[in-house]
Design an enzyme around this catalytic site. Structure first.
Site, PDB file in Angstrom:
ATOM      1  N   CYS A   1       0.816  -1.229   0.000  1.00 33.87           N
ATOM      2  CA  CYS A   1       0.000   0.000   0.000  1.00 33.87           C
ATOM      3  C   CYS A   1       0.845   1.273   0.000  1.00 33.87           C
ATOM      4  O   CYS A   1       0.337   2.350  -0.317  1.00 33.87           O
ATOM      5  CB  CYS A   1      -0.954   0.004   1.184  1.00 33.87           C
ATOM      6  SG  CYS A   1      -2.135  -1.334   1.084  1.00 33.87           S
TER       7      CYS A   1
ATOM      8  N   HIS B   1      -3.436   7.258   1.873  1.00 29.22           N
ATOM      9  CA  HIS B   1      -3.784   5.902   1.441  1.00 29.22           C
ATOM     10  C   HIS B   1      -5.143   5.561   2.041  1.00 29.22           C
ATOM     11  O   HIS B   1      -5.399   5.819   3.219  1.00 29.22           O
ATOM     12  CB  HIS B   1      -2.716   4.913   1.909  1.00 29.22           C
ATOM     13  CG  HIS B   1      -3.145   3.491   1.729  1.00 29.22           C
ATOM     14  ND1 HIS B   1      -3.609   3.010   0.528  1.00 29.22           N
ATOM     15  CD2 HIS B   1      -3.205   2.453   2.601  1.00 29.22           C
ATOM     16  CE1 HIS B   1      -3.933   1.735   0.660  1.00 29.22           C
ATOM     17  NE2 HIS B   1      -3.707   1.368   1.909  1.00 29.22           N
TER      18      HIS B   1
ATOM     19  N   ASN C   1     -10.050  -0.378  -0.506  1.00 31.41           N
ATOM     20  CA  ASN C   1      -8.594  -0.258  -0.440  1.00 31.41           C
ATOM     21  C   ASN C   1      -8.015  -0.820  -1.731  1.00 31.41           C
ATOM     22  O   ASN C   1      -8.045  -2.032  -1.951  1.00 31.41           O
ATOM     23  CB  ASN C   1      -8.073  -1.018   0.786  1.00 31.41           C
ATOM     24  CG  ASN C   1      -6.563  -0.913   0.953  1.00 31.41           C
ATOM     25  OD1 ASN C   1      -5.853  -0.519   0.029  1.00 31.41           O
ATOM     26  ND2 ASN C   1      -6.078  -1.283   2.132  1.00 31.41           N
TER      27      ASN C   1
END
Ligand code: ACO
Length: 314
Positions: free
Chosen positions: A113, A241, A271
């Protein structure tokens, strides 16, 4: 010294939407539980024949158009991904072929990520060193391919997508600073272990990762501000993020920032790992929220653990 600036942004989301209501028919969950715990309502899922490099290519074309550059000007392609089309060649070389860029280096980076923050850090340092003038940086992932859709604590989180920027050499300071970190000691808290039958899927100790993410992002905010002798009030936008809206709220609180200064896309995208920051950036640039000259703090935390930030004057 040569600086670098974001000349253009782009993004791409697959057509298929998987809503919380859809997930209610797949695992023992509810729209209410998912939304309350994560802020997610829906996410996009790549078509069976759609590869990570297809998503990345669509986002790249979008960024090239928005920067108003010619493909031939690109002298480096970096793709942050954890879900490449195949083990090799890299997604970056597939993007190079698909956009028709010739004779430039192209490589993937894998920082889960945090991949896009790593990518912008590498690209700005290549430019600073005089090795590149025009870098295509992409974050692209198809986490639906490594998701166990029988694991309710996990499958509700992930979505597919891609985002991209063109980072160009400039006399003006666009990228102010980047900060990247890693600590391999936490390997098994968030990982995709190899299985013999090829069905490798994400395994995560959700609550422990949540706590680590909030604490570590707190520290990266302090580190970034201190490195630039800046105050919290100097940040115009937080472009984080997108893992869980509660993590975003904690970072906003740390920055004394109201949530309307935080770009939130997790509700619609879930996500999307390395894609989530450039997707959020492109969303807020295109809808007119983020304007030229404003200061953006991008930050991420992910598997590894890896984490980092990029402070940028857009
Ligand atoms: N629906 C209903 N109930 C559920 C679901 C679901 N989908 N999933 C779990 N539950 C239950 C659990 O079984 C548990 O029940 P119990 O108390 O009876 O045992 C209860 O809900 C609470 O579970 P927790 O795991 O404690 O829930 P939590 O509030 O921590 O939320 C979540 C889980 C959303 C995964 C959260 O921990 C999180 O967002 N973690 C961080 C994710 C992250 O930031 N990852 C890093 C970046 S990603 C990357 O790098 C790839």
């Amino acid at each position: 010294m040569t600086h670098s600036r974001i000349a253009g942004t782009g993004s791409y989301l697959p057509t298929k939407i998987l809503s919380n209501k859809d997930l209610e028919t797949m695992v023992d969950t509810t729209d209410e539980w998912i939304f309350t715990r994560t802020g997610i309502r829906e996410r996009h899922i790549a078509a069976p024949d759609e590869l990570t490099s297809d998503l990345a290519t669509a986002a790249a074309k979008n960024a090239i158009e928005s920067a108003g550059i010619n493909v031939d000007e690109i002298d480096l392609i970096i793709v942050a991904t954890t879900t490449p089309d195949k083990i090799f060649p890299s997604v970056a070389t597939m993007v190079q072929k698909k956009i028709g860029a010739s004779n430039c280096p192209a490589f993937d980076i894998q920082a889960v990520c945090s991949g896009f923050v790593y990518g912008i850090s590498i690209a700005s340092n290549f430019i600073k060193a005089g090795a590149s003038k025009c870098v295509l940086v992409i974050g692209a992932d198809t986490f639906s391919r490594i998701t166990d859709y029988t694991d309710r604590s996990n499958c509700i989180l992930w979505g597919d997508g891609a985002g991209a920027i063109i980072l160009q050499a400039s006399q003006e300071q666009g990228v102010i600073s980047t900060h990247i970190h890693a600590d391999g000691n936490f390997e098994t808290m968030l990982h995709v272990p190899r299985k013999d039958n090829g069905t490798d899927t994400v395994m995560m100790e959700g609550s422990a990762v949540f706590r680590m993410a909030v604490n570590t992002l707190d520290q990266i905010v302090d580190e970034t501000l201190a490195a630039n002798n800046m105050q919290k009030s100097d940040i115009d936008w937080l472009v984080p993020h997108q893992a869980n809206v509660r993590i975003l709220q904690a970072t906003a609180k740390k920055l004394d920032m109201s949530m309307d200064k935080v770009v939130v896309t997790v509700d619609k995208h879930g996500n999307t790992s390395a894609a989530s920051i450039p997707l959020a950036l492109d969303t807020a640039v295109r809808d007119g929220r983020i304007k030229r000259g404003e200061v953006l703090l991008m930050e991420a935390f992910g598997g590894g653990f890896t984490w980092g930030s990029a402070l940028v004057r857009y």
